[in-house]
Design an enzyme around this catalytic site. Sequence first.
Site, PDB file in Angstrom:
ATOM      1  N   ASP A 154      -4.658  -6.859   6.380  1.00 60.15           N
ATOM      2  CA  ASP A 154      -6.059  -6.267   6.248  1.00 60.15           C
ATOM      3  C   ASP A 154      -7.018  -7.094   5.481  1.00 60.15           C
ATOM      4  O   ASP A 154      -7.860  -7.161   6.278  1.00 60.15           O
ATOM      5  CB  ASP A 154      -5.786  -5.202   4.865  1.00 60.15           C
ATOM      6  CG  ASP A 154      -6.849  -4.174   4.636  1.00 60.15           C
ATOM      7  OD1 ASP A 154      -7.784  -4.842   4.991  1.00 60.15           O
ATOM      8  OD2 ASP A 154      -6.834  -3.576   3.337  1.00 60.15           O
TER       9      ASP A 154
ATOM     10  N   ASP B 255      -2.724 -17.480   1.331  1.00 60.46           N
ATOM     11  CA  ASP B 255      -3.832 -18.529   1.427  1.00 60.46           C
ATOM     12  C   ASP B 255      -4.357 -19.997   2.109  1.00 60.46           C
ATOM     13  O   ASP B 255      -5.602 -20.601   2.162  1.00 60.46           O
ATOM     14  CB  ASP B 255      -3.627 -18.723  -0.613  1.00 60.46           C
ATOM     15  CG  ASP B 255      -2.090 -19.437  -0.674  1.00 60.46           C
ATOM     16  OD1 ASP B 255      -1.365 -19.648   0.248  1.00 60.46           O
ATOM     17  OD2 ASP B 255      -1.656 -19.963  -1.549  1.00 60.46           O
TER      18      ASP B 255
ATOM     19  N   ASP C 212     -10.135  -9.168   8.183  1.00 63.25           N
ATOM     20  CA  ASP C 212     -11.859  -8.896   7.578  1.00 63.25           C
ATOM     21  C   ASP C 212     -11.941 -10.176   7.871  1.00 63.25           C
ATOM     22  O   ASP C 212     -13.749  -9.689   8.108  1.00 63.25           O
ATOM     23  CB  ASP C 212     -11.696  -7.620   6.329  1.00 63.25           C
ATOM     24  CG  ASP C 212     -11.950  -6.699   6.481  1.00 63.25           C
ATOM     25  OD1 ASP C 212     -11.289  -5.834   7.598  1.00 63.25           O
ATOM     26  OD2 ASP C 212     -12.479  -5.985   5.749  1.00 63.25           O
TER      27      ASP C 212
ATOM     28  N   TYR D 123       0.754  -1.260  -0.075  1.00 68.53           N
ATOM     29  CA  TYR D 123       0.311   0.261   0.102  1.00 68.53           C
ATOM     30  C   TYR D 123       0.542   1.155   0.095  1.00 68.53           C
ATOM     31  O   TYR D 123       0.365   2.220  -0.468  1.00 68.53           O
ATOM     32  CB  TYR D 123      -1.093  -0.009   1.243  1.00 68.53           C
ATOM     33  CG  TYR D 123      -1.763  -1.519   1.166  1.00 68.53           C
ATOM     34  CD1 TYR D 123      -2.563  -1.797   0.450  1.00 68.53           C
ATOM     35  CD2 TYR D 123      -2.441  -1.588   2.138  1.00 68.53           C
ATOM     36  CE1 TYR D 123      -3.138  -3.224  -0.092  1.00 68.53           C
ATOM     37  CE2 TYR D 123      -4.405  -2.376   2.541  1.00 68.53           C
ATOM     38  CZ  TYR D 123      -3.933  -3.039   1.009  1.00 68.53           C
ATOM     39  OH  TYR D 123      -4.762  -3.984   1.522  1.00 68.53           O
TER      40      TYR D 123
ATOM     41  N   LYS E 188       3.983 -14.760   2.187  1.00 73.69           N
ATOM     42  CA  LYS E 188       3.421 -15.252   0.779  1.00 73.69           C
ATOM     43  C   LYS E 188       5.071 -15.584   0.518  1.00 73.69           C
ATOM     44  O   LYS E 188       5.618 -15.817  -0.983  1.00 73.69           O
ATOM     45  CB  LYS E 188       2.781 -15.140  -0.090  1.00 73.69           C
ATOM     46  CG  LYS E 188       2.767 -16.158  -1.308  1.00 73.69           C
ATOM     47  CD  LYS E 188       1.750 -16.450  -1.027  1.00 73.69           C
ATOM     48  CE  LYS E 188       1.404 -17.409  -2.710  1.00 73.69           C
ATOM     49  NZ  LYS E 188       0.858 -18.561  -2.330  1.00 73.69           N
TER      50      LYS E 188
END
Length: 354
Positions: A244, A220, A248, A141, A188
């Site tokens: 993030d 994942d 959520d 981000y 990852k």
Amino acid sequence: MQAKIVTLPGDGIGPDIVAEAVRVMQQVAQQYGHTFTFEEAMMGGCAIDATGNPLPDETIAACESADAVLLGAVGGPQWSDPTAAVRPEQGLLKLRHHFDLFANLRPVKAYPALAQYAPLRAELLADVDILFVRELTSGIYFGPRQEQGNGTEAHDTMYYNVEQVERVARVAFEAAQKRGGKLTSIDKANVLASMRLWRRVVTDVATDYPDVTLEHILVDAAAMYLMKYPSDFDVVVAGNMFGDILSDETSILAGSLGMLPSASLNAGTFGVYEPIHGSAPDIAGKGIANPIATILSAALLLRHSLHLETEAQTIENAVNATLEQGARTVDIAADPAAALSTTAFTDQVLAQLK
Ligand code: NAD
């Protein structure tokens, strides 16, 4: 103790829920002999309307003079044009950046009294108590980005350096030491170089915390395990984007967005505390918003910025007891006709505090 707390009610339901959390903190101060002073400042859409700036300089100055900040929520349909040059959430990003709030803590608990509102089977929710620690000021981000080729190409860059990973990892390890002694690091590393660095640094930092059991899970697989075995997790640390998304995803375990608090911390004791939900324009002004997320954010404020652990737990216990007693706001009520208003629900929490 004496402390100064700046409140940024923001937009929509923000002013209603912040006012209730302030009432709770005032009562705690009275019961435990503290003096909390509150100063309100503008941020978000209301600040754009008043000054043209979602985070005016006076608001930054007020926050700089405070021990901690309690934020409601920002945004609403009147400021939601994605092409607008000035938007409410720019205030949030600027606030995080200005105070270097690199560690975002999101506790997720499943309350047995609310199991019917979560989409998972009740037996999977038993004992769910997860603390997400999300890196908040770097990663994809914030990395270099570009649109090219006249709108036909674009790229974003996931960037991390050793210092950025190390400091958020330490926050997570220290939290794990005080909780269940287990830390899950999400990455990852099989594909991304920045995530190989992440895994290496977290593994190095682990040598300073031999009492914490560290595991690494690819993002994942984590998305699946968090739903399949949610009670296996204790503290979870992740980079900005993965944190993030996964926090959520996990928030649904609590039954309503109105239940979940958050803390955004810097390297000192300063923090910005806010519910994870938005300004809920659909229910703004109706007096029916669930104040729990904001009241629990106030508990986090007492814990992390003021080091008042007993007082923080007193608030958390009072919220629990209020739910156990059957008090409900409309978002968590089986019978909406019997639901309490924002203020009436908080009155019940205040009664439990005593
Ligand atoms: P939202 O979280 O505001 O609302 C989603 C749904 O949850 C709505 O139906 C709402 O009524 C309900 N809800 C949320 N909080 C509740 C509460 N405390 N009690 C009862 N019900 C509650 O998300 P949204 O609708 O996607 O966004 C609305 C606005 O909020 C947008 O402008 C968005 O940009 C902004 N937003 C701000 C923040 C923030 O300030 N940190 C975060 C997310 C969204």
